[in-house]
Design a protein around this motif. Structure first.
Motif, mmCIF file in Angstrom:
data_model
loop_
_atom_site.group_PDB
_atom_site.id
_atom_site.type_symbol
_atom_site.label_atom_id
_atom_site.label_comp_id
_atom_site.label_asym_id
_atom_site.label_seq_id
_atom_site.Cartn_x
_atom_site.Cartn_y
_atom_site.Cartn_z
ATOM 1 N N ARG A 167 0.846 -1.193 0.000
ATOM 2 C CA ARG A 167 0.000 0.000 0.000
ATOM 3 C C ARG A 167 0.880 1.241 0.000
ATOM 4 N NH1 ARG A 167 -4.460 -2.553 0.140
ATOM 5 N NH2 ARG A 167 -5.181 -3.892 1.792
ATOM 6 N N ARG A 184 0.728 5.196 0.791
ATOM 7 C CA ARG A 184 -0.066 6.229 1.456
ATOM 8 C C ARG A 184 0.647 7.567 1.310
ATOM 9 N NH1 ARG A 184 -3.707 4.507 5.960
ATOM 10 N NH2 ARG A 184 -3.324 6.601 6.687
ATOM 11 N N GLU A 226 1.380 11.102 2.397
ATOM 12 C CA GLU A 226 1.305 11.841 3.649
ATOM 13 C C GLU A 226 1.387 13.347 3.359
ATOM 14 O OE1 GLU A 226 0.608 10.423 6.475
ATOM 15 O OE2 GLU A 226 0.748 8.405 5.652
ATOM 16 N N ILE A 285 -5.874 9.614 -3.230
ATOM 17 C CA ILE A 285 -5.620 9.440 -1.798
ATOM 18 C C ILE A 285 -6.928 8.976 -1.176
ATOM 19 C CG2 ILE A 285 -4.894 10.574 0.335
ATOM 20 C CD1 ILE A 285 -3.399 12.606 -1.435
ATOM 21 N N HIS A 317 -7.271 7.326 1.861
ATOM 22 C CA HIS A 317 -7.307 7.215 3.319
ATOM 23 C C HIS A 317 -7.622 8.542 4.017
ATOM 24 C CE1 HIS A 317 -3.167 8.528 2.574
ATOM 25 N NE2 HIS A 317 -3.199 9.028 3.783
#
Length: 123
Positions: free
Chosen positions: A29, A31, A33, A62, A64
């Motif tokens: 995964r 991610r 930030e 994105i 999340h």
């Protein structure tokens, strides 16, 4: 015959081990930030970002964090409206004057939001 069985058992053990390893390993995964976006925005404001780096980070949704997704979409829209990577190769700024102002405001907004979130987490 014994050699054939030995080779068959070794091959089955290797294939079985590889299948088990692939079944047990998780999906990688990525991610994005806020610090990565801030770094990318700084490079874009200084006209030092490559088109590949920009597309690798901004072109990837994105999932999340809805707030970061909104920032990513705004940055993508600003680059489409006010920026051209071909301008940077000719020694001109990546974004026009309006784009520079809007992009700097977006970057400052993200930095302020990130600082606020970090302060809330530390309390």
């Amino acid at each position: 015959m014994a050699l054939f069985l030995l080779v068959l058992v070794v091959c089955l053990a290797i294939f079985g081990g590889m299948i088990a390893l692939l079944m047990l390993s998780g999906t990688p995964r990525y991610r994005t930030e806020p610090e990565q976006l801030l770094d990318l925005f700084d490079k874009a404001l200084e006209s030092r970002v490559s088109e590949t780096e920009w597309n690798a980070i901004i072109g990837y949704p994105i999932r999340h964090d809805d707030y970061l997704e909104g920032i990513r979409r705004r940055a993508q829209r600003l680059m489409e409206e006010h920026g051209r990577h071909g301008r940077a190769t000719r020694g001109k700024p990546l974004l026009d004057a309006t784009g520079q102002e809007e992009f700097a405001a977006l970057r400052d907004h993200l930095a302020a939001h990130t600082d606020l979130v970090k302060r809330k987490q530390s309390e």
